[in-house]
Design an enzyme around this catalytic site. Structure first.
Site, PDB file in Angstrom:
ATOM      1  N   LYS A 120     -34.574  98.511  22.076  1.00  9.25           N
ATOM      2  CA  LYS A 120     -33.149  98.225  21.869  1.00  9.25           C
ATOM      3  C   LYS A 120     -32.354  99.461  22.225  1.00  9.25           C
ATOM      4  O   LYS A 120     -32.865 100.588  22.145  1.00  9.25           O
ATOM      5  CB  LYS A 120     -32.891  97.878  20.396  1.00  9.25           C
ATOM      6  CG  LYS A 120     -31.600  97.114  20.169  1.00  9.25           C
ATOM      7  CD  LYS A 120     -31.825  95.639  20.390  1.00  9.25           C
ATOM      8  CE  LYS A 120     -30.608  94.803  20.124  1.00  9.25           C
ATOM      9  NZ  LYS A 120     -30.976  93.387  20.001  1.00  9.25           N
TER      10      LYS A 120
HETATM   11  N1  GLU Z   1     -30.034  90.843  22.534  1.00 10.34           N
HETATM   12  C1  GLU Z   1     -30.820  89.644  22.505  1.00 10.34           C
HETATM   13  C2  GLU Z   1     -31.707  89.636  21.270  1.00 10.34           C
HETATM   14  O1  GLU Z   1     -31.438  90.323  20.296  1.00 10.34           O
HETATM   15  C3  GLU Z   1     -31.576  89.408  23.791  1.00 10.34           C
HETATM   16  C4  GLU Z   1     -32.569  90.455  24.164  1.00 10.34           C
HETATM   17  C5  GLU Z   1     -33.200  90.264  25.540  1.00 10.34           C
HETATM   18  O2  GLU Z   1     -32.940  89.275  26.187  1.00 10.34           O
HETATM   19  O3  GLU Z   1     -33.956  91.153  25.922  1.00 10.34           O
HETATM   20  O4  GLU Z   1     -32.647  88.896  21.189  1.00 10.34           O
END
Ligand code: GLU
Length: 434
Positions: A120
């Site tokens: 993240k």
């Molecule tokens: N931000 C989204 C989540 O928390 C998508 C993450 C992604 O597609 O890598 O799942």
């Protein structure tokens, strides 16, 4: 920002309880530990992020002044594959929050069984205070600073709160320039023209809808009679509301940072979406229609509904309001919207909580499809993406539901057991280097 709607625009963070999301993640892991026989050393690995990078991001503002922002990229686990997870632009971003979100991505990818670890990123900023050009400079600088960590087979960012396809386009462009050749698979959630997947924008909301249908059917609740409240009208909440309404549900509560609204007869969600397409900041503020009344965020969370979909930020259902939640089912569209203490209170009240790592996994599942298409240089039809997404989400609900029944535990605990055991198994099979 850009003319597109930003992703995941949420409702204001609760000011009552200051919750550290990483502490929350550790508490959740402690509960899983009691249910599994994973060795102690593996637990130590599971409790920590593999790698965390803090970057300093100077940009020149439009008025010529220099402002320095702080950003992070955390790789929580690469045991099951390249790290995967979005990038969040928000004033309340902290390293511990990014760590927790990276951990949740790890369990999320494992629970739906896609070959990724978890990561993240985030920048501490208020994107509403930045012009589009400033946002572009900030994004490109951030990309350059995290460039040593990211890569198609290494770590693949995506949209999250307040970031969207425009931001992903700047990332893919900057990374391609630094790399010396195009790298479409280095980021997902891009525009279709740059290698994005048809259906990706709607995928998280679509996944929420599929999971809701699956769980309501198992509980014997008819979707066409269901009354639903949705907190957050960004990329997740708005699409979930739209698709659930199309399935015949009545969306009686909606909210975003600008306020919360109640419509006992059910919102015409299409009309609300048309309103926010052109409203200032794409916000609900100023929306009015017959039968719609303004309520508080707490009133929205405690409406007398069948289903509550918190699709804003973390720590929204907390000790102080959990006892007042009247929904029969909570579908966690956001990451970490329920604190562990609140979770216990909901369990005592027999509220069925479908955890974030399952409920909102549709986004990353579709990101995986986008990445597969990029790696293979072979785009799919939207229908194929949606069908495959539906199958993965249904299979995952099935597996989690069965495990919850077998072990007589909550859906959250079942999802965590399934996910954490998969990650632990990958760690065991790899062994410890050197
Ligand atoms: N931000 C989204 C989540 O928390 C998508 C993450 C992604 O597609 O890598 O799942």
């Amino acid at each position: 920002m850009a003319s597109q709607q930003v992703s995941g625009t949420g409702t204001k963070r609760s000011v009552r309880t200051k919750i550290n999301p990483y502490e929350m993640l550790l508490q959740q892991l402690d509960l899983v530990r009691e249910q599994t026989d994973i060795p102690a050393g593996t637990w130590e690995i599971l409790r920590r992020a593999e790698r965390a990078l803090e970057v300093s991001l100077p940009i020149t503002r439009d008025d010529g002044e220099v402002e320095v922002f702080t950003g992070y990229r955390v790789q929580y686990s690469s045991a099951r594959g390249p790290c995967k997870g979005g990038i969040r632009y928000h004033p309340a971003v902290t390293l511990d929050e990014v760590k927790a979100l990276a951990g949740w991505m790890t369990w999320k990818c494992a629970v739906v069984n896609i070959p990724y670890g978890g990561g993240k990123g985030g920048i501490i900023c208020d994107p509403t205070r930045l012009s589009e050009r400033e946002l572009e400079r900030l994004t490109r600088r951030y990309t350059a600073m995290i460039f040593p960590l990211i890569g198609t087979m290494r770590d693949i960012p995506a949209p999250d709160v307040n970031t969207n396809s425009a931001v992903m386009n700047w990332i893919v462009d900057t990374a391609g320039l630094l790399h010396g050749e195009p790298v479409p698979g280095i980021v997902t959630g891009k525009s279709i023209e740059l290698g994005g997947a048809l259906g990706r924008r709607e995928a998280t909301g679509r996944g929420v809808m599929v999971v809701t249908l699956g769980v309501l059917q198992r509980l014997g609740i008819d979707i066409t009679k269901a009354r639903i409240a949705v907190q957050g009208f960004g990329n997740v909440g708005s699409i979930a509301a739209e698709l659930l309404a199309k399935q015949g549900a009545k969306i009686v509560g909606l909210s975003d940072v600008s306020g919360a609204y109640y419509c006992p007869t059910g919102f015409p969600v299409d009309e609300v979406l048309r309103y926010t397409a052109t409203s200032p900041g794409h916000l609900l503020a100023g929306y009015s229609a017959r039968g719609v009344e303004e309520i508080t965020n707490d009133e929205l969370l405690t409406l007398d509904v069948d289903v509550l979909v918190p699709a804003a930020l973390e720590a929204q259902i907390v000790t102080e309001n959990a006892k007042d939640v009247r929904a029969k089912v909570v579908i966690e569209g956001a990451n970490g919207p329920t604190t562990p203490e609140a979770d216990l209170i909901l369990a005592e009240k027999d509220v069925v909580v479908v955890p974030d790592i399952l409920a909102n996994a549709g986004g990353v599942v579709c990101s995986y499809f986008e990445w597969v298409q990029n790696v293979q240089c072979f785009p799919w039809e939207e229908e194929e993406t949606n069908q495959r997404l539906g199958r993965v989400m249904q299979r995952s609900v099935d597996e989690v539901w069965k495990l919850a029944k077998e072990r007589n535990v909550s859906l959250r605990l079942a999802a965590f057991i399934l996910a954490v055991e998969r990650v632990a198994q990958a760690i065991r099979l790899r062994g410890i280097f050197p």
